[in-house]
Design a protein around this motif. Structure first.
Motif, short mmCIF file in Angstrom:
data_model
loop_
_atom_site.label_atom_id
_atom_site.label_comp_id
_atom_site.label_asym_id
_atom_site.label_seq_id
_atom_site.Cartn_x
_atom_site.Cartn_y
_atom_site.Cartn_z
N LEU A 97 11.56 -2.29 11.96
CA LEU A 97 10.45 -1.38 12.25
C LEU A 97 9.48 -2.16 13.11
CD1 LEU A 97 8.65 1.09 9.87
CD2 LEU A 97 7.43 -0.14 11.65
N LEU A 98 9.29 -1.72 14.33
CA LEU A 98 8.41 -2.37 15.30
C LEU A 98 7.19 -1.50 15.51
CD1 LEU A 98 9.36 -4.20 18.54
CD2 LEU A 98 7.68 -2.37 18.64
N ALA A 99 6.01 -2.10 15.40
CA ALA A 99 4.75 -1.39 15.62
C ALA A 99 4.10 -1.88 16.90
CB ALA A 99 3.81 -1.59 14.44
N VAL A 100 3.74 -0.94 17.77
CA VAL A 100 3.00 -1.25 19.00
C VAL A 100 1.53 -0.95 18.73
CG1 VAL A 100 2.74 -0.78 21.46
CG2 VAL A 100 5.01 -0.62 20.39
N ALA A 136 5.43 5.45 4.09
CA ALA A 136 6.51 5.18 3.15
C ALA A 136 7.82 5.81 3.63
CB ALA A 136 6.15 5.67 1.76
N LEU A 137 7.72 7.01 4.21
CA LEU A 137 8.90 7.67 4.75
C LEU A 137 9.52 6.85 5.87
CD1 LEU A 137 10.86 10.03 5.20
CD2 LEU A 137 9.06 11.16 6.53
N LEU A 138 8.70 6.40 6.82
CA LEU A 138 9.22 5.62 7.95
C LEU A 138 9.83 4.30 7.48
CD1 LEU A 138 6.34 6.25 10.50
CD2 LEU A 138 8.66 7.20 10.58
N ARG A 139 9.16 3.63 6.54
CA ARG A 139 9.71 2.38 6.02
C ARG A 139 11.02 2.64 5.27
NH1 ARG A 139 9.65 -2.61 7.61
NH2 ARG A 139 11.82 -2.62 6.97
N GLY A 140 11.08 3.77 4.56
CA GLY A 140 12.31 4.12 3.86
C GLY A 140 13.45 4.42 4.80
N LEU A 141 13.15 5.02 5.95
CA LEU A 141 14.19 5.29 6.94
C LEU A 141 14.82 4.01 7.46
CD1 LEU A 141 12.48 8.17 8.98
CD2 LEU A 141 14.39 8.38 7.37
N VAL A 142 13.99 2.98 7.64
CA VAL A 142 14.53 1.68 8.05
C VAL A 142 15.42 1.12 6.95
CG1 VAL A 142 13.93 -0.68 8.74
CG2 VAL A 142 12.58 1.25 9.58
N GLY A 143 15.00 1.27 5.70
CA GLY A 143 15.83 0.85 4.59
C GLY A 143 17.16 1.57 4.55
N LEU A 197 0.39 -4.06 9.44
CA LEU A 197 0.69 -5.24 8.63
C LEU A 197 1.56 -4.88 7.44
CD1 LEU A 197 0.18 -8.26 7.92
CD2 LEU A 197 -1.89 -7.50 6.71
N ALA A 198 1.33 -3.70 6.85
CA ALA A 198 2.06 -3.29 5.65
C ALA A 198 3.51 -2.91 5.93
CB ALA A 198 1.34 -2.13 4.98
N VAL A 199 3.77 -2.22 7.05
CA VAL A 199 5.10 -1.63 7.21
C VAL A 199 5.97 -2.30 8.25
CG1 VAL A 199 4.21 0.62 6.51
CG2 VAL A 199 4.38 0.08 8.95
N ALA A 200 5.38 -3.02 9.22
CA ALA A 200 6.16 -3.49 10.37
C ALA A 200 6.87 -4.81 10.09
CB ALA A 200 5.25 -3.64 11.59
N ASP A 201 8.04 -4.95 10.69
CA ASP A 201 8.74 -6.23 10.74
C ASP A 201 8.25 -7.05 11.93
OD1 ASP A 201 10.55 -5.60 8.55
OD2 ASP A 201 11.51 -4.22 9.94
N THR A 202 7.97 -6.35 13.02
CA THR A 202 7.51 -6.98 14.26
C THR A 202 6.36 -6.17 14.82
OG1 THR A 202 9.78 -7.72 14.74
CG2 THR A 202 8.20 -7.76 16.57
#
Length: 295
Positions: A63-66, A212-219, A235-240
């Motif tokens: 999960l990449l956040a811009v 939580a939905l977006l993070r779950g989709l990555v999972g 900070l909470a959800v992104a890997d990059t």
């Protein structure tokens, strides 16, 4: 530094990753080819230079956040790499293939794009809207196959919009509409979901739910890229995290490293810092200071 204010949220924890926020390769193995690689992207709109050399690399399963200040070019960058905005310079490739050689339905099967605001036509139900999202897979006569119906049903279920699937779009709240937009994207069954500021108009509860939905989709195996203003959420959800400022990429890396107090001062002109503890993140801001670089 005094904490003039703080914003806190909690979502499902990120997976364990390597130093740059993506899954580590076994020793001796070659890193996988990025799903998306953008280099020195330039965009000019109406004679105004919006992007002046932006870079971005997206790998499978992250999960990449811009992030960046208003007017930095974040949304323009994600639209450009999605093939929705013409570029005046630079290069974009998907799995090693130049973006310019990928057209129409093929591009729709590589990435699903969730815009900031979807059209909300009267008389269209949630299920009908998600069905439209499946259009890149439909045959010439537009008839749904069993696979199409299964994909539509799975998208509705995964985005948790089944309880109001037969309601009209005009009857939905902002948070419900955002989930519908995600369901429309999921119906494409593309390996990458790109969301442009999916939480920008949502209240705290709806923001936590969408995050939580977006993070779950990555999972679940999807790759997600999103534009976000809320740094505590990034900070909470992104890997990059990719930081864009003045039309350029100024930093890329793990969220805790990239979103330092020094960078918040340099890019946002804010006396602020981020903290993370026990799955909770907060942005601490000296709200009433003149700021370290305020306009």
């Amino acid at each position: 530094m005094a904490d003039g204010g703080e914003r806190e949220g909690r979502v499902s924890p990120r997976r364990t990753h390597g130093p740059m926020g993506v899954a580590e390769c076994p020793p001796g193995a070659h890193p996988p080819l990025p799903l998306l690689e953008a280099r020195q992207v330039e965009v000019e709109i109406g004679g105004v230079s919006i992007l002046r050399g932006a870079d971005l690399s997206l790998r499978a399963g992250e999960l990449l956040a811009v992030v960046g200040p208003n007017g930095a070019g974040k949304s323009t960058l994600v639209r450009a790499v999605s093939g929705l905005q013409s570029m005046s310079g630079g290069s974009v490739s998907w799995s090693g293939r130049p973006l310019g050689g990928i057209r129409g339905r093929e591009l729709s099967r590589l990435r699903a794009f969730v815009p900031q605001r979807m059209p909300v036509p009267a008389g269209v139900t949630v299920r009908e809207a998600v069905t439209i999202g499946r259009s890149s897979h439909l045959r010439a006569l537009g008839r749904l196959t069993g696979a199409d119906r299964a994909a539509i049903g799975a998208a509705i279920e995964r985005a948790e919009v089944g309880r109001f699937a037969e309601r009209g779009l005009t009857t939905l709240s902002g948070g419900e509409l955002q989930r519908v937009q995600i369901a429309i994207g999921l119906a494409q069954e593309a390996p990458v979901l790109i969301a442009d500021e999916p939480t920008s108009q949502l209240d705290l509860g709806a923001t936590i739910g969408v995050a939580a939905l977006l993070r779950g989709l990555v999972g679940d195996g999807l790759t997600v890229m999103l534009v976000v203003h809320d740094l505590a959420l990034a900070l909470a959800v992104a890997d990059t995290v990719v930081v864009v400022s003045g039309g350029r990429t100024v930093a890329t890396g793990a969220p805790a490293e990239v979103l330092s107090a020094e960078r918040l001062a340099q890019v946002w002109g804010a006396d602020a810092h981020l903290s993370e503890h026990g799955g909770r993140t907060a942005l601490h801001v000296a709200w009433l200071d003149a700021g370290v670089g305020a306009a």
